[in-house]
Design a protein around this motif. Structure first.
Motif, PDB file in Angstrom:
ATOM      1  N   LEU A 167      74.730 154.725 107.582  1.00  0.00           N
ATOM      2  CA  LEU A 167      74.351 155.219 108.725  1.00  0.00           C
ATOM      3  C   LEU A 167      75.435 156.274 109.102  1.00  0.00           C
ATOM      4  O   LEU A 167      75.099 157.220 109.744  1.00  0.00           O
ATOM      5  N   ALA A 168      76.793 156.027 108.876  1.00  0.00           N
ATOM      6  CA  ALA A 168      77.791 157.096 109.138  1.00  0.00           C
ATOM      7  C   ALA A 168      77.349 158.482 108.510  1.00  0.00           C
ATOM      8  O   ALA A 168      77.540 159.575 109.321  1.00  0.00           O
ATOM      9  N   ALA A 169      76.889 158.434 107.350  1.00  0.00           N
ATOM     10  CA  ALA A 169      76.277 159.776 106.734  1.00  0.00           C
ATOM     11  C   ALA A 169      75.368 160.366 107.615  1.00  0.00           C
ATOM     12  O   ALA A 169      75.368 161.706 107.946  1.00  0.00           O
ATOM     13  N   LEU A 170      74.204 159.691 108.226  1.00  0.00           N
ATOM     14  CA  LEU A 170      73.198 160.093 108.973  1.00  0.00           C
ATOM     15  C   LEU A 170      73.799 160.730 110.321  1.00  0.00           C
ATOM     16  O   LEU A 170      73.314 161.714 110.748  1.00  0.00           O
ATOM     17  N   VAL A 171      74.621 159.871 110.834  1.00  0.00           N
ATOM     18  CA  VAL A 171      75.398 160.502 112.000  1.00  0.00           C
ATOM     19  C   VAL A 171      76.049 161.611 111.860  1.00  0.00           C
ATOM     20  O   VAL A 171      76.151 162.836 112.603  1.00  0.00           O
ATOM     21  N   THR A 172      76.877 161.774 110.986  1.00  0.00           N
ATOM     22  CA  THR A 172      77.765 162.808 110.807  1.00  0.00           C
ATOM     23  C   THR A 172      76.854 164.198 110.412  1.00  0.00           C
ATOM     24  O   THR A 172      77.275 165.162 110.767  1.00  0.00           O
ATOM     25  N   ALA A 173      75.592 163.947 109.863  1.00  0.00           N
ATOM     26  CA  ALA A 173      74.723 165.063 109.549  1.00  0.00           C
ATOM     27  C   ALA A 173      73.750 165.349 110.764  1.00  0.00           C
ATOM     28  O   ALA A 173      73.160 166.254 110.814  1.00  0.00           O
ATOM     29  N   GLY A 174      74.169 164.959 111.828  1.00  0.00           N
ATOM     30  CA  GLY A 174      73.430 164.942 113.088  1.00  0.00           C
ATOM     31  C   GLY A 174      72.051 164.627 113.081  1.00  0.00           C
ATOM     32  O   GLY A 174      71.190 165.014 113.835  1.00  0.00           O
ATOM     33  N   VAL A 175      71.845 163.402 112.251  1.00  0.00           N
ATOM     34  CA  VAL A 175      70.352 162.904 112.437  1.00  0.00           C
ATOM     35  C   VAL A 175      70.439 162.047 113.659  1.00  0.00           C
ATOM     36  O   VAL A 175      71.104 160.913 113.645  1.00  0.00           O
ATOM     37  N   PRO A 176      69.462 162.176 114.752  1.00  0.00           N
ATOM     38  CA  PRO A 176      69.311 161.377 115.791  1.00  0.00           C
ATOM     39  C   PRO A 176      68.734 159.749 115.490  1.00  0.00           C
ATOM     40  O   PRO A 176      67.508 159.877 115.753  1.00  0.00           O
ATOM     41  N   VAL A 177      69.625 159.074 114.989  1.00  0.00           N
ATOM     42  CA  VAL A 177      69.132 157.765 114.790  1.00  0.00           C
ATOM     43  C   VAL A 177      69.299 156.981 116.152  1.00  0.00           C
ATOM     44  O   VAL A 177      70.231 156.942 116.949  1.00  0.00           O
TER      45      VAL A 177
END
Length: 326
Positions: free
Chosen positions: A293-303
């Motif tokens: 989840l942290a990797a997705l948020v860091t990459a700017g993915v709108p979870v």
């Protein structure tokens, strides 16, 4: 001591071994779900316990009595409801139950009181004078269950009782069975609808090709399914103007992370399988999910939603039977 003890049960039909060294126990006040596909040996095992068939080897003890050697002593303790139940067309619900109460040896006022009690418990009083042939399948199932309860057995053996019932009838049946267990009765129930058993059973036994592969509490079987097999995550995105491009970007980020075994795209979400070492705890699974989840948020993915998919008995069954072939 358990009310029911099944020890090394085997049943051969010529060269076919339908039941192969099945062993389990069932305590009073407990519901045990017998899980397996059609042809796994569930019905054969249940028929043997119900004294309707004789094993090729093994023993069944019910309240200390041998079902195999002294079936006449065991039968008064058993209420058996087969997967294909029958009712007589030209009799009312009351007449049907009264007939079987007479067959069980109940007489006079005691018989009437028992029939009334069973009808009250199963919710059949409003249908007392209705012909059984005019009942819905769910109501006929209640009549069949009522017939099974007339002699107040200690053990109930129910073979696929929810098969073909509508959702309301399934819920009502579960409530009745839970009430019976609360009264101290042992209930052995089979089904190939695993979600049904998960909601009612205290313990489960998984059988396939005649062999008992696992037994235990539902929570323990689910834990075994998860430990060492990884965990599944469901990810939803606030896609906005990006549309499907957002999911494509999320999929790329996910695939770059360690422990990701499989990613599948479904309508409106991604499903991600994390592969962990054998013996991994739930805490370790949560930590792996948090890193993803942290990797997705860091990459700017709108979870907008990120969750574990809850395991069920289907997962337990597939894990336990993995690799077995017909």
């Amino acid at each position: 001591m358990s009310l029911l003890q099944v020890k090394g049960l085997r049943r051969d039909f010529g060269s076919l071994r339908a039941v192969d060294d099945v062993t389990f126990e069932l305590a009073a006040g407990t519901i045990l779900g017998f899980i397996g596909p059609n042809g796994a040996g569930k019905s054969t095992t249940m028929r043997i316990i119900a004294t309707l068939d004789t094993p090729s080897a093994g023993e069944v003890l019910l309240d200390g009595q041998s079902v195999v050697d002294t079936p006449d002593k065991a039968r008064p303790l058993i209420g058996y409801m087969p997967d294909r139940y029958g009712t007589y067309d030209d009799v009312t619900v009351w007449e049907f139950l009264d007939f079987f109460a007479r067959a069980y040896g109940l007489k006079g006022a005691a018989r009437k009181k028992r029939v009334d009690s069973v009808m009250e418990f199963t919710g059949l009083v409003p249908l007392k004078d209705k012909l059984t042939s005019a009942l819905s399948k769910g109501m006929r199932q209640r009549v069949a269950l009522g017939r099974t309860l007339l002699h107040d057995p200690k053990l109930l053996i129910l073979d696929e009782p929810a098969d073909g019932l509508d959702p309301r009838a399934r819920i009502e049946l579960r409530e009745l069975l839970r009430a019976l267990a609360d009264q101290g009765k042992a209930v052995l129930i089979s089904s190939h609808i695993l979600t049904e058993l998960a909601e009612i059973c205290d313990t489960c036994a998984i059988i396939e090709q005649g062999k008992l592969l696992a037994t235990g509490k539902v929570a323990d079987l689910l834990a075994q399914s998860q430990t060492g097999a990884g965990t599944e995550l469901t990810i939803r995105l606030a896609v906005g103007a990006e549309g499907e491009a957002a999911y494509e970007r999320a999929e790329r980020v996910v695939l770059e992370q360690p422990r990701v075994g499989q990613v599948s795209r479904e309508p409106g979400q991604l499903r991600v399988r994390l592969e962990l070492e054998a013996g991994a705890t739930r805490t370790q699974m949560d930590e792996a999910a948090a890193r993803l989840l942290a990797a997705l948020v860091t990459a700017g993915v709108p979870v907008c939603a990120f969750s574990h998919r809850e395991l069920n008995l289907e997962d337990a069954f597939m894990t336990v039977t993995k690799g077995r072939v017909a």
